[in-house]
Each structure stands twice: as C-alpha cells, then as structure tokens.
Design a protein around this motif. Structure first.
Motif, mmCIF file in Angstrom:
data_model
loop_
_atom_site.group_PDB
_atom_site.id
_atom_site.type_symbol
_atom_site.label_atom_id
_atom_site.label_comp_id
_atom_site.label_asym_id
_atom_site.label_seq_id
_atom_site.Cartn_x
_atom_site.Cartn_y
_atom_site.Cartn_z
ATOM 1 N N LEU A 190 0.823 -1.209 0.000
ATOM 2 C CA LEU A 190 0.000 0.000 0.000
ATOM 3 C C LEU A 190 0.855 1.256 0.000
ATOM 4 N N ALA A 191 2.021 1.223 0.670
ATOM 5 C CA ALA A 191 2.866 2.420 0.704
ATOM 6 C C ALA A 191 3.386 2.731 -0.699
ATOM 7 N N VAL A 192 3.654 1.707 -1.497
ATOM 8 C CA VAL A 192 4.162 1.938 -2.856
ATOM 9 C C VAL A 192 3.133 2.708 -3.685
ATOM 10 N N ASN A 193 1.866 2.480 -3.411
ATOM 11 C CA ASN A 193 0.842 3.237 -4.145
ATOM 12 C C ASN A 193 0.974 4.737 -3.895
ATOM 13 N N LEU A 194 1.340 5.089 -2.666
ATOM 14 C CA LEU A 194 1.556 6.511 -2.360
ATOM 15 C C LEU A 194 2.812 7.004 -3.082
ATOM 16 N N GLU A 195 3.837 6.120 -3.163
ATOM 17 C CA GLU A 195 5.083 6.517 -3.803
ATOM 18 C C GLU A 195 4.918 6.725 -5.312
ATOM 19 N N ILE A 196 3.983 6.010 -5.908
ATOM 20 C CA ILE A 196 3.725 6.228 -7.341
ATOM 21 C C ILE A 196 3.102 7.613 -7.527
ATOM 22 N N LEU A 201 4.045 13.381 -8.978
ATOM 23 C CA LEU A 201 4.047 14.795 -8.577
ATOM 24 C C LEU A 201 5.443 15.385 -8.763
ATOM 25 N N ALA A 202 6.479 14.599 -8.396
ATOM 26 C CA ALA A 202 7.863 15.087 -8.526
ATOM 27 C C ALA A 202 8.204 15.295 -9.993
ATOM 28 N N LEU A 203 7.683 14.418 -10.837
ATOM 29 C CA LEU A 203 7.939 14.505 -12.288
ATOM 30 C C LEU A 203 7.344 15.798 -12.842
ATOM 31 N N LYS A 204 6.141 16.136 -12.378
ATOM 32 C CA LYS A 204 5.456 17.317 -12.880
ATOM 33 C C LYS A 204 5.848 18.555 -12.094
ATOM 34 N N ALA B 5 5.882 -0.552 -13.466
ATOM 35 C CA ALA B 5 6.596 -1.660 -12.817
ATOM 36 C C ALA B 5 7.998 -1.212 -12.393
ATOM 37 N N THR B 6 8.594 -0.311 -13.173
ATOM 38 C CA THR B 6 9.921 0.217 -12.816
ATOM 39 C C THR B 6 9.836 1.056 -11.548
ATOM 40 N N ILE B 7 8.811 1.901 -11.450
ATOM 41 C CA ILE B 7 8.654 2.749 -10.260
ATOM 42 C C ILE B 7 8.462 1.865 -9.026
ATOM 43 N N ILE B 8 7.660 0.814 -9.175
ATOM 44 C CA ILE B 8 7.400 -0.099 -8.042
ATOM 45 C C ILE B 8 8.705 -0.778 -7.623
ATOM 46 N N ARG B 9 9.512 -1.181 -8.609
ATOM 47 C CA ARG B 9 10.777 -1.837 -8.268
ATOM 48 C C ARG B 9 11.746 -0.846 -7.620
ATOM 49 N N LEU B 10 11.749 0.415 -8.075
ATOM 50 C CA LEU B 10 12.620 1.416 -7.453
ATOM 51 C C LEU B 10 12.337 1.497 -5.963
ATOM 52 N N SER B 11 11.055 1.474 -5.630
ATOM 53 C CA SER B 11 10.650 1.577 -4.233
ATOM 54 C C SER B 11 11.176 0.377 -3.440
ATOM 55 N N VAL B 12 11.112 -0.803 -4.054
ATOM 56 C CA VAL B 12 11.597 -2.012 -3.392
ATOM 57 C C VAL B 12 13.124 -1.944 -3.248
ATOM 58 N N ASN B 182 -5.019 18.308 -13.185
ATOM 59 C CA ASN B 182 -3.857 18.705 -12.360
ATOM 60 C C ASN B 182 -3.770 17.957 -11.045
ATOM 61 N N VAL B 183 -4.680 16.972 -10.840
ATOM 62 C CA VAL B 183 -4.627 16.178 -9.603
ATOM 63 C C VAL B 183 -4.296 14.732 -9.986
ATOM 64 N N GLU B 184 -3.295 14.169 -9.304
ATOM 65 C CA GLU B 184 -2.934 12.765 -9.550
ATOM 66 C C GLU B 184 -3.940 11.860 -8.870
ATOM 67 N N LEU B 185 -4.361 10.793 -9.533
ATOM 68 C CA LEU B 185 -5.319 9.857 -8.944
ATOM 69 C C LEU B 185 -4.819 8.438 -9.116
ATOM 70 N N ARG B 186 -4.950 7.663 -8.057
ATOM 71 C CA ARG B 186 -4.616 6.246 -8.168
ATOM 72 C C ARG B 186 -5.688 5.446 -7.427
ATOM 73 N N ASN B 187 -6.190 4.398 -8.090
ATOM 74 C CA ASN B 187 -7.217 3.566 -7.466
ATOM 75 C C ASN B 187 -6.608 2.253 -7.015
ATOM 76 N N VAL B 188 -6.934 1.843 -5.790
ATOM 77 C CA VAL B 188 -6.498 0.541 -5.291
ATOM 78 C C VAL B 188 -7.744 -0.297 -5.051
ATOM 79 N N ASP B 189 -7.854 -1.425 -5.711
ATOM 80 C CA ASP B 189 -9.000 -2.284 -5.495
ATOM 81 C C ASP B 189 -8.490 -3.601 -4.938
ATOM 82 N N LEU B 190 -8.662 -3.785 -3.633
ATOM 83 C CA LEU B 190 -8.098 -4.968 -2.984
ATOM 84 C C LEU B 190 -8.754 -6.241 -3.483
ATOM 85 N N ALA B 191 -10.055 -6.191 -3.793
ATOM 86 C CA ALA B 191 -10.728 -7.408 -4.265
ATOM 87 C C ALA B 191 -10.160 -7.841 -5.610
#
Ligand code: NAD
Ligand code: NAD
Lengths: 207, 207
Positions: A190-196, A201-204, B5-12, B182-191
């Motif tokens: 879940l934290a990675v979702n915030l990092e994306i 935001l950092a990119l823009k 996938a690259t951004i997610i791996r960077l975080s890891v 101008n607003v970033e949006l990300r959806n997380v659907d656990l199901a």
C-alpha cells in the motif's frame, strides 16, 4: 500472455455489468461499457478479444451472457474460501470487508499468535491459534491465504500456508517472500501506491 | 514514459538499500541488489538507466548515494502530509500503520461524518468532521488525500478533496471516480488482487 491491466479491467467491466443487470438492462455496446467505466470502446473490444468472440456487430453484447463469460474467465464461477493470517489492524479490516463476499470470496477463518485475540470473532469469523492453520484449511477447503502479519514473520507464515495446502497467497507485508512454483503469489504494497503518486508529482514538479 | 513496474521496483530497491545502509554496507553490485529483492541484475541496471548514470563499472553502486538518488526520484526527499477521509475499518487501519511514516508519509488528520467517531483519535491522529476538511488541509499543508468511504460517496469526497487543495488522491473505494487533470489519482482495489489470483488459478486449472 494476457496483460495484467486487461485482467483488472475485466473485473471492472464485470462489476459494471452486474450493476446494469440489476437495473434490467439487456444489451450494451462496447461504447456504453467504456463510458460507464472510463475507458475507450476500442480498449473494451481489445480486452474481450483475448478470450474469444462475444457479442454481435451492430447489436452489442448481452449484459448477462457477457458478465457470465467474464466471471468464468476470472475463475469466479465458483466461490473461494479464504483464510487470513494476522488479526491486527489490517487483518481485521479485511475480515470485516463485505466487498470480498460480493465477488465470491468468503473469509472463513483468521489466525493469530496473540493469546488476547485467539477465541474472539470478527464479524462472526473466528480467530484461531496459528497452530490450527493446517487443520482448518483442510476442513474448510480454503484455497487462498492472505498474509497480514509484520514483515519479519511473512516468509514463515507463507511457508505455513503452503504446507497447509492453499493454492494462492495475497501478501500485504512489505517484504520479498518466495513460494513454490505451484502456488500463485501476489504482493500488495500500500505504501508503494503513495510513492507512485509522489513520483508523478515530482515529475510534474507539482507540489 | 517510465513503466509503472519500474517505479514499483525502485521503491523495493530503496527499501532494501535502506536496510543495507543500517547494516553498514557501503558498496553493492546490481547482482547483489537483484538477489536481495528477487529480480535480475539486468533488470536492476535497466530500471536505473531511465534516470541517468549511477555507479561505476566493476565497483558497483554506493549504497547511500544510490538510495538518496532513488528517494529523490520518488519525490520522497521531503515529507508528505496525508489526510484520510473515512474513519471506518480500512481508514483506521491505514491511520495506525507505521509503515507510511517510515517512507515519509505522515497522516495528520482523519475525517468522518459519523458523530460517534468525530472527536476521537486514532494513534494520536484526530478525527475531524468532514466540514473541516478544507480548513485542516490548508493549515497542515496536506498534499495527499486517501478515500476510505463507501463507493457511493467516493466521487463526492474526491470533489471535496480537490476543492480543499490536495494534489494527489489514493482511492480505496471500488468505484470509478474522476478528478481534474492537475490532480494525480490512483485507485487501489483490494478485491481485484484476489481476482488476479483466481484468474491465474483458473488458467492453470489448478484449484
Ligand atoms: N495497517 C495497514 O493499513 C497496513 C497497510 C499496509 C501494509 N500493512 C502490512 O500488513 C501487515 C499487518 O499490519 P497491521 O497494521 O495489521 O499490523 P498489526 O501489528 O496491527 O497486526 C499484526 C498481527 O499479526 C499477528 N502476528 C504476528 N506474528 C504472527 C505469526 N507468526 N502468526 C500469526 N499471527 C502473527 C500479531 O499478533 C498481530 O495481531 C504488516 O506487514 C504491515 O506492514 C498494513
Ligand atoms: N475494509 C477493507 O478491508 C476494505 C478493503 C477493500 C476496500 N475497501 C473499501 O474502502 C472503503 C471503506 O471501507 P470500510 O471497510 O472501512 O468501510 P466502513 O463502513 O467500515 O467505513 C466507512 C467510513 O466512512 C464514513 N463515511 C461515509 N460517508 C462519508 C462521507 N461522505 N464523508 C466522510 N465520511 C464518510 C463512515 O462514517 C465510516 O466511518 C469502502 O469503499 C470499501 O469498499 C475496504
């Protein structure tokens, strides 16, 4: 190989088709599906094309038939029994979540090693000691395990789940775990979702 | 465009480099990073190559330098203040999660419209009435909003968050919402994460 984004969209299409079915809508076009879920008609047709021919040109798709097809493709035409390991903040939120049941996932048991939690119930779901995992998974024919314990115990819990016979694991602990080839594994961080979000935001340069 | 996938791996990678730094490890090779996070050395080099030249051939990467680079790329070189709307099961689990703070995200306030919850605190974080959203977001300079309310209120809450000035939204409600460009949006659907597992099981006829 079918892209993961396609599988995720299929699930969203199915949820939308279920809503339409309840409203008594019989037929729908790819354009109308796209409008409902925020996509493009071409994307809808492309996603469905991976799985064969659906619908009739000019008429569109039968809502109920298409939804049944997608449900079968997603493996949801039968119910799935799920166990959760870790009855902490996240584990108890997941146990009480009615959204899983709507999609055919039934949480049948939660496991923990904290004596203060064992024996309690969450929304009617019993909390068992982790020592009973194998017995309960077999008895309930649970196929899916969810890991909601701290990272340092995640691999150990994964091994327990694999031994108990589950076929798939959803891991919420932010740590790299490994399972045998024949077990499906998916990690949710879940934290990675915030990092994306912050990456974008950092990119823009938009703070 | 950089693949997600690259951004997610960077975080890891960053989480792993942080662990190594704490153990006093100074240099590391792409092979060692790959071993630590379960990937391939070529993938590590390819991911990093999107962002410029790091490390020296034959010597590898300086752990602390590389981690600082990645943290800046992910926009984590400054802290982020987060507000959560919905102090229910999921919202309260997220508010109490220490993992967000470790990555630089501080939940400063939770909002709800249930009088029985307003005025309480979760792990020291106050629950405010939703009517105070704009005032608290401005006062705290919160930039990120998390939606943890039932689906039918998600769009309304998103509009409130946008009006209050947040720059990014993480939505946990399983519904399609829209926000301005101008607003970033990300959806997380656990199901949906469970449905990806069952899709793969159905594909392998492995129940
Ligand atoms: N809370 C959140 O919103 C959130 C968000 C993202 C990720 N996570 C991750 O989910 C996991 C759980 O987080 P949480 O906030 O619920 O933590 P928590 O401390 O509230 O709960 C953890 C539970 O696991 C139990 N436990 C520990 N070791 C165990 C073992 N070996 N066998 C059985 N039970 C065991 C504990 O007794 C406790 O009840 C963590 O890995 C965390 O990083 C949580
Ligand atoms: N619980 C989970 O594990 C889980 C998992 C996946 C997705 N979700 C999704 O997350 C969301 C929250 O789920 P939950 O289980 O925490 O539900 P919940 O019913 O426990 O909590 C919802 C909270 O939102 C508050 N609320 C409702 N409308 C509001 C509004 N307009 N403004 C402010 N507060 C409002 C309610 O008072 C309540 O406290 C839902 O959309 C759900 O589908 C939850």
């Amino acid at each position: 190989k079918i892209p993961e984004a396609t599988i995720i969209r299929l699930s969203v299409y199915s949820r939308y088709l279920t809503q339409l079915d309840k409203k008594g809508i019989v037929n729908i076009s790819s354009g109308e599906i796209a409008e409902g879920v925020g996509g493009s008609p071409a994307q809808v047709r492309k996603d469905l094309a991976y799985f064969g021919e659906f619908g009739t040109r000019g008429v569109g798709y039968n809502v109920r038939d298409l939804n049944q097809h997608i449900i079968r493709i997603l493996g949801l035409n039968k119910g799935w029994k799920v166990v959760i390991v870790g009855a902490g903040n996240l584990g108890s939120a997941l146990t009480q979540y009615k959204g899983f049941r709507e999609r055919g996932f039934e949480v049948v048991a939660v496991f923990d090693n904290d004596v203060n939690k064992i024996g309690l119930t969450l929304n009617g779901v019993p909390i068992f000691p982790i020592t009973k995992l194998r017995e309960v998974v077999k008895e309930q024919e649970a196929r899916i395990g969810i890991i909601a314990v701290p990272s340092k115990y995640a691999q150990d819990v994964a091994d327990h789940l694999v031994e108990s016979g589950v076929k798939a694991i959803l891991n919420f602990a932010p740590s790299v775990i490994s399972v045998p080839e024949n077990v499906e594994l998916r990690n949710v961080d879940l934290a990675v979702n915030l990092e994306i979000l912050t990456f974008n935001l950092a990119l823009k340069k938009n703070y």
